[in-house]
Design a protein around this motif. Structure first.
Motif, PDB file in Angstrom:
ATOM      1  N   GLY A 248      21.757 -62.676  12.967  1.00  0.00           N
ATOM      2  CA  GLY A 248      22.751 -61.257  13.922  1.00  0.00           C
ATOM      3  C   GLY A 248      21.722 -61.235  14.646  1.00  0.00           C
ATOM      4  N   GLN A 249      20.427 -60.743  13.716  1.00  0.00           N
ATOM      5  CA  GLN A 249      19.208 -59.753  15.085  1.00  0.00           C
ATOM      6  C   GLN A 249      19.166 -60.414  16.077  1.00  0.00           C
ATOM      7  OE1 GLN A 249      18.449 -56.937  14.263  1.00  0.00           O
ATOM      8  NE2 GLN A 249      20.088 -57.282  12.162  1.00  0.00           N
ATOM      9  N   PHE A 269      23.098 -60.785   9.178  1.00  0.00           N
ATOM     10  CA  PHE A 269      23.039 -59.570   9.332  1.00  0.00           C
ATOM     11  C   PHE A 269      21.740 -59.504  10.178  1.00  0.00           C
ATOM     12  CE2 PHE A 269      19.726 -55.947   8.854  1.00  0.00           C
ATOM     13  CZ  PHE A 269      20.795 -54.836   9.929  1.00  0.00           C
ATOM     14  N   SER A 270      20.803 -60.750   9.140  1.00  0.00           N
ATOM     15  CA  SER A 270      19.422 -61.326   9.963  1.00  0.00           C
ATOM     16  C   SER A 270      18.867 -62.926   9.174  1.00  0.00           C
ATOM     17  CB  SER A 270      18.608 -60.175   9.368  1.00  0.00           C
ATOM     18  OG  SER A 270      17.849 -60.303   8.576  1.00  0.00           O
TER      19      SER A 270
END
Length: 293
Positions: A248-249, A269-270
């Motif tokens: 996600g980053q 998310f990452s």
């Protein structure tokens, strides 16, 4: 007689070239005398080598599948040189080009007559789980006596970060991604060892440059001007239960949307948190990148 200086170290893998040189000296035109001389010299030399050298020499020079792959690599190498649009060539590239050409001339003259001599030393390949590239294949060892537990699930976590080798950036986009193919070899190794294919549980976490592998065909074509060569393999992996996760980053910094990728890609998310999360669930990390190959 072909002789080498006492202090010259001839590469072990290339011992068939010695027989080739002797045969060429006897008959530079590559006729019947060449064939007879090569057959005699190579049969004698091959028999004198240790088992490991016989296997490597047989596979590298007399396995039609490997020979075909090396010919493909030569074409790609020439294309890379052409794309550089330079009026000069480095010493290293010139050496590589000459090596490719020598290998081509060697196989054209010796493949047929050498195969009967190396019979039994060319490994048999199989692809028991994922099919495709030759480099996804595995061989069957002869004396395995350490076996995996076939009652367990094998949770495999693949971290991919690179799109290409540094030396292969000019043409890598046209071929299946090397690092993705290497993961299929690992999956085939597990299946080949006897582990039921439904107990292979692969998860892929991609970040950085590797995310381009997952582009849908329209986006890949916009960027690279060719169809995405990875999609068929990705779909096959997904059909066998593989899960693909992107960072996600990286998505945020690069302006990606999930719709930019092929179907059924998940966004974490990452990458780092995804890697931690899956390892906490018992997944074994295999980091596949240009630095570790």
């Amino acid at each position: 007689m072909v002789k080498y200086a006492a202090n010259e170290k001839f590469p072990k893998l290339y011992f068939p070239f010695v027989s080739y040189a002797k045969a060429m000296k006897a008959d530079p035109n590559g006729g019947d005398t060449f064939r007879k001389k090569f057959t005699e010299e190579f049969a004698k030399d091959f028999k004198s080598k240790p088992e490991s050298d016989r296997t490597m020499g047989a596979m590298y020079f007399f396995d039609p599948k490997i020979v075909k792959e090396l010919a493909k690599q030569k074409d790609e190498f020439v294309e890379k040189l052409t794309l550089k649009k330079s009026d000069s060539i480095s010493f290293k590239d010139a050496g590589s080009l000459l090596s490719f050409e020598l290998a081509k001339q060697f196989t054209e003259k010796t493949l047929e007559i050498g195969q009967p001599i190396v019979k039994g030393y060319i490994p048999e390949y199989s692809q028991p789980f994922i099919t495709g590239s030759l480099w996804a294949s595995v061989t069957k060892p002869k004396e395995v006596n350490d076996f995996p537990d076939l009652t367990k699930d094998y949770k495999l976590l693949f971290e991919l970060t690179d799109f290409n080798w540094k030396s292969d950036k000019e043409t890598a986009y046209k071929n299946e991604n090397y690092f993705l193919v290497e993961t299929t070899r690992i999956l085939n190794l597990h299946a080949g060892s006897g582990i039921p294919t439904d107990r292979n549980k692969p998860v892929y976490v991609l970040h950085s440059y590797a995310m381009d592998i997952l582009m849908n065909n329209d986006n890949y074509k916009k960027k690279y001007k060719v169809d995405n060569p990875n999609l068929a393999l990705i779909k096959q992996l997904q059909s066998k239960g593989a899960k693909f996760v992107v960072c996600g980053q990286s998505m945020t910094w690069q302006g990606w949307k999930l719709s930019d990728f092929t179907e059924d890609v998940k966004e974490a998310f990452s990458a780092k948190t995804a890697l931690t999360s899956y390892q906490k669930q018992g997944y074994i990390l295999h980091k596949i990148d240009a630095q570790r190959q």
